[in-house]
Design a protein around this motif. Structure first.
Motif, mmCIF file in Angstrom:
data_model
loop_
_atom_site.group_PDB
_atom_site.id
_atom_site.type_symbol
_atom_site.label_atom_id
_atom_site.label_comp_id
_atom_site.label_asym_id
_atom_site.label_seq_id
_atom_site.Cartn_x
_atom_site.Cartn_y
_atom_site.Cartn_z
ATOM 1 N N GLU A 201 0.852 -1.197 0.000
ATOM 2 C CA GLU A 201 0.000 0.000 0.000
ATOM 3 C C GLU A 201 0.877 1.233 0.000
ATOM 4 O O GLU A 201 2.099 1.157 0.155
ATOM 5 C CB GLU A 201 -0.939 -0.012 1.210
ATOM 6 C CG GLU A 201 -0.195 -0.055 2.514
ATOM 7 C CD GLU A 201 -1.084 0.071 3.729
ATOM 8 O OE1 GLU A 201 -2.296 -0.111 3.610
ATOM 9 O OE2 GLU A 201 -0.536 0.365 4.803
ATOM 10 N N LYS A 202 0.196 2.368 -0.121
ATOM 11 C CA LYS A 202 0.870 3.662 -0.146
ATOM 12 C C LYS A 202 1.651 3.883 1.153
ATOM 13 O O LYS A 202 1.171 3.528 2.234
ATOM 14 C CB LYS A 202 -0.244 4.706 -0.289
ATOM 15 C CG LYS A 202 0.188 6.116 -0.400
ATOM 16 C CD LYS A 202 -1.052 7.011 -0.499
ATOM 17 C CE LYS A 202 -0.673 8.421 -0.089
ATOM 18 N NZ LYS A 202 -1.809 9.281 0.110
ATOM 19 N N SER A 203 2.829 4.469 1.025
ATOM 20 C CA SER A 203 3.575 4.815 2.237
ATOM 21 C C SER A 203 3.418 6.308 2.530
ATOM 22 O O SER A 203 3.057 7.083 1.648
ATOM 23 C CB SER A 203 5.053 4.454 2.069
ATOM 24 O OG SER A 203 5.613 5.241 1.043
ATOM 25 N N TYR A 204 3.696 6.681 3.760
ATOM 26 C CA TYR A 204 3.518 8.072 4.201
ATOM 27 C C TYR A 204 4.860 8.662 4.639
ATOM 28 O O TYR A 204 5.755 7.937 5.083
ATOM 29 C CB TYR A 204 2.537 8.125 5.379
ATOM 30 C CG TYR A 204 1.120 7.892 4.928
ATOM 31 C CD1 TYR A 204 0.248 8.953 4.718
ATOM 32 C CD2 TYR A 204 0.670 6.600 4.655
ATOM 33 C CE1 TYR A 204 -1.038 8.737 4.263
ATOM 34 C CE2 TYR A 204 -0.615 6.373 4.203
ATOM 35 C CZ TYR A 204 -1.469 7.452 4.014
ATOM 36 O OH TYR A 204 -2.734 7.233 3.555
ATOM 37 N N ARG A 258 5.440 -4.482 -6.187
ATOM 38 C CA ARG A 258 5.788 -3.060 -6.008
ATOM 39 C C ARG A 258 7.223 -2.912 -5.515
ATOM 40 O O ARG A 258 7.931 -1.998 -5.909
ATOM 41 C CB ARG A 258 4.834 -2.420 -4.996
ATOM 42 C CG ARG A 258 3.442 -2.272 -5.548
ATOM 43 C CD ARG A 258 2.855 -0.928 -5.147
ATOM 44 N NE ARG A 258 1.543 -0.770 -5.719
ATOM 45 C CZ ARG A 258 0.452 -0.486 -5.043
ATOM 46 N NH1 ARG A 258 0.519 -0.327 -3.741
ATOM 47 N NH2 ARG A 258 -0.693 -0.352 -5.644
#
Ligand SMILES: NC(=O)c1ccc[n+]([C@@H]2O[C@H](COP(=O)([O-])OP(=O)(O)OC[C@H]3O[C@@H](n4cnc5c(N)ncnc54)[C@H](O)[C@@H]3O)[C@@H](O)[C@H]2O)c1
Length: 268
Positions: A201-204, A258
């Protein structure tokens, strides 16, 4: 309100971002870390409302010393941010007994010691707020994170149990669960395909997590999941083991794809 905030693991990553934002918002910060030189350097870069001090969160005497330093420098600790944590990457069977022990001693016992020290000191002064930086792995047991996730499940249970025990006392308790965040810890995970699910998933950015933590110093929510909507689904998913056995391998396969793209992009 301007608070005196003690942050653990503040030399790097999320802790450093929390300290920096707290200073920007006018708070005073005691940055602490097991890496004394790094934390002192980080504190010096933040100006005269920041002080750096060594604190290995595994050491009960060091916790007392850190609270003494905060008292001498600022007059006390209003907010403790229990942030320091570690990971050793790999599947459980590939970690040494010492590596399993290290993760438990820092992530769980270290935070327990800090929380108990803070309860004693803050109850004596009549106020205080304990903010625990936990992890979305507190809800989801993930491959590559067996002991890490175990400590975060344990930390969440400990945090909420204590908050209920202390419900008639003067203290506030908040727990925050960041998702994948781009810090040194994520670099460690990137180096090991066993942790590929982190890339599903997207990282922050750590600065984004810091906003949530410092906002929580003012608003005192009981628990924050991240991201707000996806985090709620993940929390529910963790309740259903059969669902996890089916969905998590799919997420891991996505993470492997990914991660391979990221590795390829970095090597160009
Ligand atoms: N990075 C992520 O993807 C992520 C996601 C969810 C939760 N978290 C949690 O956020 C917290 C901060 O992680 P990070 O990504 O900034 O890690 P990081 O590795 O970038 O920084 C951790 C800091 O903690 C310090 N530290 C390590 N052991 C210590 C000890 N015994 N006593 C005191 N300090 C110690 C390190 O020196 C370092 O400065 C951890 O609790 C971690 O589990 C991280």
């Amino acid at each position: 309100m301007k608070e005196n905030i003690l942050v653990t693991g503040a030399a790097n990553g999320i802790g450093a971002a929390i300290a920096e934002l707290a200073i920007t918002r006018g708070h005073r910060v005691l940055l602490t870390d097991v890496d004394e030189q790094a934390v002192r350097t980080r504190a010096r870069s933040l100006g005269d409302r920041a002080t750096g001090h060594v604190l290995d969160i595994r050491d009960p005497a060091a916790w007392d010393k850190a609270f003494d330093v905060a008292e001498a420098e600022f007059g006390g600790v209003d907010v403790l941010v229990n942030n320091a944590g570690i990971i050793h990457t790999g599947h459980a069977k590939d970690l040494s007994p010492q590596q399993h022990r290290d993760i438990v001693e820092v992530n769980l016992l270290g935070a327990i010691t800090g929380t108990c020290t803070a309860i004693e000191r803050m109850t004596a002064q009549g106020y205080g707020h304990i903010v625990t930086v936990c992890s979305m792995t507190a809800f989801l047991p993930l491959p590559g994170y067996a002991t890490y996730s175990g400590t975060k499940h344990g930390l969440r249970a400990f945090h909420h149990s204590v908050a209920i025990e202390e419900r008639d006392g003067p203290l506030d308790f908040t727990i925050i669960h960041p998702p994948t965040t781009r810090t040194g810890m994520l670099d460690q995970e990137m180096a090991d395909p066993a942790c590929a699910i982190a890339f599903a998933e997207k990282s922050y950015a750590p600065e984004r997590i810091a906003v949530t933590v410092i906002d929580a110093v003012a608003t005192k929510p009981v628990e924050v999941v991240f991201p707000p909507l996806g985090g709620r689904f993940q929390r529910i998913g963790g309740v259903f083991p059969r669902l996890m056995r089916w969905v998590i391998p799919l997420a891991e396969a996505q993470g492997l794809r990914r991660r391979a793209q990221l590795v390829a992009a970095r090597s160009k």
